[in-house]
Design an enzyme around this catalytic site. Structure first.
Site, PDB file in Angstrom:
ATOM      1  N   CYS A  73      24.131  24.136  22.469  1.00 15.42           N
ATOM      2  CA  CYS A  73      23.651  25.188  21.699  1.00 15.42           C
ATOM      3  C   CYS A  73      23.952  24.964  20.297  1.00 15.42           C
ATOM      4  O   CYS A  73      25.072  24.459  19.881  1.00 15.42           O
ATOM      5  CB  CYS A  73      24.484  26.451  22.427  1.00 15.42           C
ATOM      6  N   GLU A  74      23.064  25.388  19.425  1.00 13.32           N
ATOM      7  CA  GLU A  74      23.027  24.970  18.040  1.00 13.32           C
ATOM      8  C   GLU A  74      24.235  25.838  17.312  1.00 13.32           C
ATOM      9  O   GLU A  74      24.477  25.571  16.175  1.00 13.32           O
ATOM     10  CB  GLU A  74      21.968  25.437  17.251  1.00 13.32           C
ATOM     11  N   HIS A  75      24.535  26.990  18.191  1.00  6.35           N
ATOM     12  CA  HIS A  75      25.485  27.968  17.337  1.00  6.35           C
ATOM     13  C   HIS A  75      27.031  27.407  17.613  1.00  6.35           C
ATOM     14  O   HIS A  75      27.809  27.815  16.897  1.00  6.35           O
ATOM     15  CB  HIS A  75      25.445  29.298  17.920  1.00  6.35           C
ATOM     16  N   HIS A  76      27.411  26.926  18.745  1.00  6.92           N
ATOM     17  CA  HIS A  76      28.780  26.550  19.129  1.00  6.92           C
ATOM     18  C   HIS A  76      28.681  25.128  19.349  1.00  6.92           C
ATOM     19  O   HIS A  76      30.229  24.698  19.735  1.00  6.92           O
ATOM     20  CB  HIS A  76      29.145  27.307  20.324  1.00  6.92           C
ATOM     21  N   GLN A 114      17.908  28.273  23.577  1.00  4.55           N
ATOM     22  CA  GLN A 114      16.784  28.041  24.626  1.00  4.55           C
ATOM     23  C   GLN A 114      15.568  28.465  24.340  1.00  4.55           C
ATOM     24  O   GLN A 114      14.664  28.099  24.882  1.00  4.55           O
ATOM     25  CB  GLN A 114      17.599  28.836  25.916  1.00  4.55           C
ATOM     26  N   HIS A 142      25.078  28.795  29.727  1.00 10.12           N
ATOM     27  CA  HIS A 142      25.644  28.461  28.417  1.00 10.12           C
ATOM     28  C   HIS A 142      27.187  28.349  28.408  1.00 10.12           C
ATOM     29  O   HIS A 142      27.727  29.505  28.883  1.00 10.12           O
ATOM     30  CB  HIS A 142      25.103  29.620  27.507  1.00 10.12           C
ATOM     31  N   CYS A 144      29.131  28.396  26.072  1.00  8.29           N
ATOM     32  CA  CYS A 144      29.696  29.303  25.038  1.00  8.29           C
ATOM     33  C   CYS A 144      29.693  30.776  25.435  1.00  8.29           C
ATOM     34  O   CYS A 144      30.419  31.421  25.042  1.00  8.29           O
ATOM     35  CB  CYS A 144      28.926  29.308  23.712  1.00  8.29           C
TER      36      CYS A 144
HETATM   37 ZN   LIG Z   1      26.320  29.190  21.753  1.00 12.78          ZN
END
Ligand SMILES: [Zn+2]
Length: 181
Positions: A73-76, A114, A142, A144
């Site tokens: 995931c590009e956020h975490h 996603q 996920h 995260c």
């Molecule tokens: Zn994430």
């Protein structure tokens, strides 16, 4: 600074002794692992498909189910893991069997959310085959969500993208959805 040096700094910042025996080669291994997990940046659609496109009179749905999917995931920068189901309705051309899975892998091996991953796969299949329609459904869990934050251990996320006939025809869409269960 190299990726390896950055990992040494990160491990130190987390409070570890970076010279401890078990950690000596960790920055090097972590850098290699991360490059592998993001290898999709080094690949292109042309190179993946490599001409494996064949003439066909078949105008029935082609479905590739349960394609294993591993992404970050590009956020975490934490993994999300699941399955992709990809279908298309040929318009004179079909794609070599393994190629759909390789397209999924190329986009999954990048930093992603996603929703975007689903769309990129659908548009790539559309672009390569000139299909009358493309459908992509991804179900994934996920890390995260599972390992931090709300810690919802069993939640999985489902995203879908429908192009062409899958969007326009409820019958085609429901045939696809019933085939993937
Ligand atoms: Zn994430």
């Amino acid at each position: 600074m190299s990726l390896e040096q950055h990992y040494t700094a990160i491990i130190g910042q987390l409070g570890e002794d970076t010279s401890r025996e078990g950690l000596i080669d960790t920055p090097k291994r972590a850098a290699k692992a991360m490059q592998y997990l993001c290898r999709g940046y080094q690949q292109t659609l042309d190179e993946i498909v490599n001409g494996a496109l064949f003439s066909s009179d078949n105008s029935e749905m082609v479905l590739v189910k349960n394609i294993e999917l591993y992404s970050l995931c590009e956020h975490h920068l934490l993994p999300f893991i699941g399955k992709a189901h990809v279908a298309y309705i040929p318009n004179g051309k079909v794609l070599g069997l393994s190629k759909v899975a390789r397209i999924v892998d190329m986009y999954a091996r990048r930093l992603q959310i996603q929703e975007n991953l689903s769309r990129q796969i659908a548009e790539a299949v559309q672009q390569v085959t000139g299909a009358l329609g493309v459908a992509v459904v991804i179900e994934a869990q996920h890390m995260c969500m599972m390992m931090r934050g709300v810690e919802k251990q069993n939640s999985s996320m489902v995203t879908s993208v429908m192009l062409g006939e899958f969007r326009e025809s409820a019958a085609t869409r429901s045939e696809f959805l019933s085939l993937i269960g």
